[in-house]
Structure formats: C-alpha cells, structure tokens
Design a protein around this motif. Structure first.
Motif, PDB file in Angstrom:
ATOM      1  N   MET A 122       0.840  -1.208   0.000  1.00 25.47           N
ATOM      2  CA  MET A 122       0.000   0.000   0.000  1.00 25.47           C
ATOM      3  C   MET A 122       0.869   1.251   0.000  1.00 25.47           C
ATOM      4  O   MET A 122       1.659   1.488   0.911  1.00 25.47           O
ATOM      5  N   GLY A 123       0.714   2.041  -1.047  1.00 22.17           N
ATOM      6  CA  GLY A 123       1.418   3.305  -1.139  1.00 22.17           C
ATOM      7  C   GLY A 123       0.453   4.467  -0.980  1.00 22.17           C
ATOM      8  O   GLY A 123      -0.738   4.274  -0.745  1.00 22.17           O
ATOM      9  N   ASN A 124       0.970   5.670  -1.096  1.00 25.00           N
ATOM     10  CA  ASN A 124       0.105   6.845  -1.054  1.00 25.00           C
ATOM     11  C   ASN A 124       0.550   7.864  -2.092  1.00 25.00           C
ATOM     12  O   ASN A 124       1.710   7.880  -2.520  1.00 25.00           O
ATOM     13  N   TYR A 125      -0.370   8.691  -2.486  1.00 21.30           N
ATOM     14  CA  TYR A 125      -0.089   9.663  -3.537  1.00 21.30           C
ATOM     15  C   TYR A 125      -0.937  10.905  -3.324  1.00 21.30           C
ATOM     16  O   TYR A 125      -2.007  10.867  -2.722  1.00 21.30           O
ATOM     17  N   PHE A 126      -0.450  11.991  -3.826  1.00 22.16           N
ATOM     18  CA  PHE A 126      -1.205  13.240  -3.817  1.00 22.16           C
ATOM     19  C   PHE A 126      -0.575  14.148  -4.855  1.00 22.16           C
ATOM     20  O   PHE A 126       0.388  13.769  -5.528  1.00 22.16           O
ATOM     21  N   GLY A 127      -1.092  15.334  -5.009  1.00 17.56           N
ATOM     22  CA  GLY A 127      -0.511  16.294  -5.937  1.00 17.56           C
ATOM     23  C   GLY A 127      -0.234  17.595  -5.205  1.00 17.56           C
ATOM     24  O   GLY A 127      -0.877  17.911  -4.210  1.00 17.56           O
ATOM     25  N   ARG A 128       0.725  18.331  -5.699  1.00 18.61           N
ATOM     26  CA  ARG A 128       1.093  19.605  -5.073  1.00 18.61           C
ATOM     27  C   ARG A 128       0.102  20.694  -5.482  1.00 18.61           C
ATOM     28  O   ARG A 128       0.452  21.677  -6.153  1.00 18.61           O
ATOM     29  N   MET A 129      -1.128  20.488  -5.058  1.00 16.66           N
ATOM     30  CA  MET A 129      -2.189  21.428  -5.408  1.00 16.66           C
ATOM     31  C   MET A 129      -1.917  22.824  -4.868  1.00 16.66           C
ATOM     32  O   MET A 129      -2.415  23.823  -5.411  1.00 16.66           O
ATOM     33  N   TYR A 130      -1.097  22.925  -3.828  1.00 21.89           N
ATOM     34  CA  TYR A 130      -0.787  24.247  -3.283  1.00 21.89           C
ATOM     35  C   TYR A 130      -0.124  25.129  -4.342  1.00 21.89           C
ATOM     36  O   TYR A 130      -0.220  26.364  -4.280  1.00 21.89           O
ATOM     37  N   GLN A 131       0.547  24.512  -5.319  1.00 23.64           N
ATOM     38  CA  GLN A 131       1.177  25.301  -6.387  1.00 23.64           C
ATOM     39  C   GLN A 131       0.105  26.004  -7.232  1.00 23.64           C
ATOM     40  O   GLN A 131       0.220  27.190  -7.537  1.00 23.64           O
ATOM     41  N   ALA A 132      -0.930  25.256  -7.614  1.00 30.82           N
ATOM     42  CA  ALA A 132      -2.026  25.859  -8.377  1.00 30.82           C
ATOM     43  C   ALA A 132      -2.845  26.814  -7.510  1.00 30.82           C
ATOM     44  O   ALA A 132      -3.375  27.818  -7.999  1.00 30.82           O
ATOM     45  N   ARG A 133      -2.962  26.509  -6.219  1.00 29.33           N
ATOM     46  CA  ARG A 133      -3.660  27.411  -5.294  1.00 29.33           C
ATOM     47  C   ARG A 133      -2.971  28.781  -5.268  1.00 29.33           C
ATOM     48  O   ARG A 133      -3.633  29.820  -5.239  1.00 29.33           O
ATOM     49  N   TYR A 134      -1.647  28.755  -5.238  1.00 30.29           N
ATOM     50  CA  TYR A 134      -0.888  30.007  -5.228  1.00 30.29           C
ATOM     51  C   TYR A 134      -1.214  30.829  -6.474  1.00 30.29           C
ATOM     52  O   TYR A 134      -1.461  32.041  -6.392  1.00 30.29           O
ATOM     53  N   LEU A 135      -1.252  30.177  -7.625  1.00 30.91           N
ATOM     54  CA  LEU A 135      -1.556  30.868  -8.875  1.00 30.91           C
ATOM     55  C   LEU A 135      -2.958  31.466  -8.852  1.00 30.91           C
ATOM     56  O   LEU A 135      -3.177  32.604  -9.289  1.00 30.91           O
ATOM     57  N   SER A 136      -3.915  30.690  -8.326  1.00 31.12           N
ATOM     58  CA  SER A 136      -5.286  31.209  -8.252  1.00 31.12           C
ATOM     59  C   SER A 136      -5.373  32.373  -7.279  1.00 31.12           C
ATOM     60  O   SER A 136      -6.198  33.282  -7.445  1.00 31.12           O
ATOM     61  N   GLY A 137      -4.516  32.371  -6.264  1.00 37.65           N
ATOM     62  CA  GLY A 137      -4.468  33.490  -5.324  1.00 37.65           C
ATOM     63  C   GLY A 137      -3.999  34.771  -5.998  1.00 37.65           C
ATOM     64  O   GLY A 137      -4.490  35.868  -5.687  1.00 37.65           O
ATOM     65  N   ILE A 138      -3.059  34.637  -6.935  1.00 41.80           N
ATOM     66  CA  ILE A 138      -2.603  35.814  -7.686  1.00 41.80           C
ATOM     67  C   ILE A 138      -3.778  36.447  -8.425  1.00 41.80           C
ATOM     68  O   ILE A 138      -3.965  37.668  -8.415  1.00 41.80           O
ATOM     69  N   VAL A 139      -4.586  35.595  -9.055  1.00 39.28           N
ATOM     70  CA  VAL A 139      -5.754  36.087  -9.785  1.00 39.28           C
ATOM     71  C   VAL A 139      -6.719  36.786  -8.835  1.00 39.28           C
ATOM     72  O   VAL A 139      -7.181  37.905  -9.097  1.00 39.28           O
ATOM     73  N   ALA A 140      -7.029  36.138  -7.714  1.00 42.10           N
ATOM     74  CA  ALA A 140      -7.971  36.708  -6.755  1.00 42.10           C
ATOM     75  C   ALA A 140      -7.458  38.017  -6.178  1.00 42.10           C
ATOM     76  O   ALA A 140      -8.215  38.995  -6.040  1.00 42.10           O
ATOM     77  N   GLY A 141      -6.181  38.045  -5.816  1.00 41.70           N
ATOM     78  CA  GLY A 141      -5.604  39.252  -5.227  1.00 41.70           C
ATOM     79  C   GLY A 141      -5.614  40.430  -6.171  1.00 41.70           C
ATOM     80  O   GLY A 141      -5.746  41.593  -5.747  1.00 41.70           O
ATOM     81  N   ALA A 142      -5.474  40.151  -7.462  1.00 45.94           N
ATOM     82  CA  ALA A 142      -5.464  41.223  -8.458  1.00 45.94           C
ATOM     83  C   ALA A 142      -6.880  41.693  -8.815  1.00 45.94           C
ATOM     84  O   ALA A 142      -7.070  42.848  -9.213  1.00 45.94           O
TER      85      ALA A 142
END
Length: 353
Positions: A122-142
């Motif tokens: 049994m392994g585990n996996y995920f994605g670095r969604m925080y990277q895309a979250r950061y990008l979406s934050g740029i959009v929201a902040g602007a």
C-alpha cells in the motif's frame, strides 16, 4: 514432432508476454467520497478512471459517495475479496480502513490518496495542489476591490490549511493589503451548507470566493451576489460563468495509467509520491473572460517558474497569524513541514480548528 515444437513455442511466447505484462488483465477499483456528478473531487478522479478503462486488458469499477470510516472499510474489503488487482481510495479518511484491508490481502495492490501511511502493498499519492492554489491566489488578489477574499474550507487538516496559505501568499504577492477570511463547513460535499458558508463570507465584504469542497455551491453564491469566484477540482465555469475567474484543477489520468501499468507488469512499488505542476497532475482551469490578458500572462509566467523549480511557493520570510517568523529569508519549507502544516500565514482571518 512439429506439434510438440509448436506447443513449446507457444509456451515460451506466453511466458514472455506474461513477464512483460502484455496480456495480463488488470481489475482496478476506485472508492469515491462524493458523487461523481459533483463536478469536483470525485468527478476529477473519475475522469482518470475513464482514461484507465481505455487501456488494453484493464477493467475498472467504482463506488461513489462512500462515507469515511467503517463504511469505506466495507467497500474496500468487498473489492479485495472480489479479486481486484489494484484499489485506489481517494479520500483522507479512507487511510486507516485501507491499511487494515491491505494487511489482509498482501497480493493486492493498494493506493491511498492524500494520506501518509504505508504497507508493503500500500502506497500513497497526492498532488502539489498548493502550487495551483498560489496561482489562483494571484488572480484573486489582483481582481478584488474590497481586499477581502473569502475561503469556504472543508476540514482543518494540513492539506486544506496548506491550500489556504498558498492561496493567501499568492494574493499577497500582487496585493499586500489583502486578507483571506476562512469559514469551515466540516464537509466535503454538501451543496447547501457550502453555499450558505459562501454567503456568510459575502456578507462581510468578500468579493472573491474560493473553496476546498466538491460542490459548485460557493460558485453559485458568488454569481448571485455579482462578485467573483475561484473554483476547485475541475473547471466549474459552467455553474457560474459570470463569476468564475479560474480554478485549481486535477488531472489524474497520467498517474493512474502509470500505476495500473506497473501492476500489469508486476513491478508495483508501494511508494509515496507528490507530483505537481511539472508533471501535469495539477493545473489551472482556463481563465474567465473578465481576467485581463496582462494578468493571465503574469500568472502563466509564475506557473512556468514554479514548474521549472525557479520559484518555491513557501519561501521565507513567512510569518504566521501571530507575527511569529515561521520561515526565515532564503529558506523554503521542506516537504515534511508542508505535509504537517497546522498554522495559518499572516493575513488569514480565522482559526485552524
């Protein structure tokens, strides 16, 4: 004699094909925490399953809307008993139930999404969604005019907290005056509750709503109010076309195909993997027409820098809500620090409970 030789040749060819997994059938099961029609988390995973189902010799099945805890153990156990070769469990709360079943079926391969526990099979996996979250934050902040962003959050676990922090840091990178208000729903999929949570944030002045749940409820609330929104999991623009700026999205197909192929070739490894933008597992949905081209270009430039390793999302100096320095200048958070994150960055309004 010729018949004997033919039989020998067929036997050798069969052994060779089996060794390379060419014709080995693989039965793959998926367990989802919400309905696949949610347009969110489970929907994104099921798109990956559909891609896997197109592979030669692969059959797939899924069970949706499975509650975390004992119910998930029953579903996973049922799949293992039915001879599934590989089982994916796609919610954090499935971790311990899957681990329990994995120990009972050592010849079955198990993969758990977003967790940290492992076994020989049994392994585990995920994605670095925080990277895309950061990008979406740029959009929201602007795009904000009130400098108040709202975040409808699921559960106070490191995954969600990390995403909120990344979103905030992205927004602050283009707008230092921005604050992010957080409301916890303690749900993964509850359209009514999530929509009401968004409305409560709109009532205190938020003019961009982000989320970490599966339903498009927050998107709809934003559109009804005449403000902007950031989706999650998949492109939710169809639910709120006048509000939807973009969304951090998942693309599980490449990873799922890779794991299935490893099982088919008998070289499955119970690893812990965490791919990101560079691997195409996470990305941003297309920008809404209201997002200026200059802003789109800026976000795409930062996206390229993150994918190439030139920029780290969590790079100091970073302070927490109390003003305590958590990451010094010229230092970046380690994966262990990210995976165990339980504190909010400066600029987040809310508690981690």
């Amino acid at each position: 004699m010729k018949v004997l030789k033919a039989l020998v040749v067929m036997l050798v060819l069969g052994m060779a094909m089996a060794a390379y997994g060419a014709d080995k059938p693989v039965k793959v099961g998926f367990v989802y925490v919400s309905p696949i029609g949610d347009a969110g988390w489970s929907y994104a995973h099921d798109l990956g399953r559909q891609a896997v189902a197109e592979m030669d010799g692969v059959t797939t099945s899924y069970v949706e809307a499975v509650a975390e805890g004992p119910d998930s153990e029953r579903v996973i156990l049922n799949m293992a008993r039915k001879g599934y070769d590989l089982i994916f469990a796609t919610s954090f709360g499935y971790m311990d139930p899957m681990l329990k079943v994995a120990k009972q079926f050592p010849k079955t391969s198990f993969m758990h999404c977003s967790g940290f526990k492992k076994a020989d099979n049994m392994g585990n996996y995920f994605g670095r969604m925080y990277q895309a979250r950061y990008l979406s934050g740029i959009v929201a902040g602007a795009m904000t005019k009130t400098n108040t962003l709202g975040y409808v959050a699921a559960f106070p676990i490191p995954e969600v907290i990390r995403g909120i922090n990344a979103f905030t840091l992205g927004a602050q990178s283009v707008n230092p005056d921005v604050t992010v208000r957080v409301v916890w729903t303690k749900t993964w999929y509850d359209p009514a509750t999530e929509k009401e949570a968004a409305k409560s944030l709109l009532d205190v002045g938020a003019d961009v709503i982000a989320q970490h749940q599966d339903s498009p409820g927050p998107q709809e609330a934003a559109q009804e109010k005449g403000v902007y929104s950031i989706g999650y999991n998949s492109d939710m623009a169809s639910f709120a076309p006048k509000a939807h700026l973009t969304a951090p999205v998942w693309n599980w197909a490449p990873y799922y195909a890779k794991v299935v192929d490893s099982v088919r070739k008998d070289n499955f490894k119970a690893e812990s993997v965490w791919p990101g933008l560079a691997d195409g597992i996470v990305d941003l949905a297309p920008f809404g027409p209201m997002v200026p081209e200059e802003l789109q270009a800026k976000v795409n430039g930062v996206k390229a820098d993150i994918a190439e390793g030139k920029k780290k999302v969590f790079a100091g100096p970073i302070k927490d809500q109390k003003g305590t320095l958590k990451l010094a200048d010229n230092t970046a958070a380690t994966d262990n620090e990210l995976l165990g994150m339980t504190w909010f960055v400066e600029g987040v309004v809310g508690t981690t409970e």
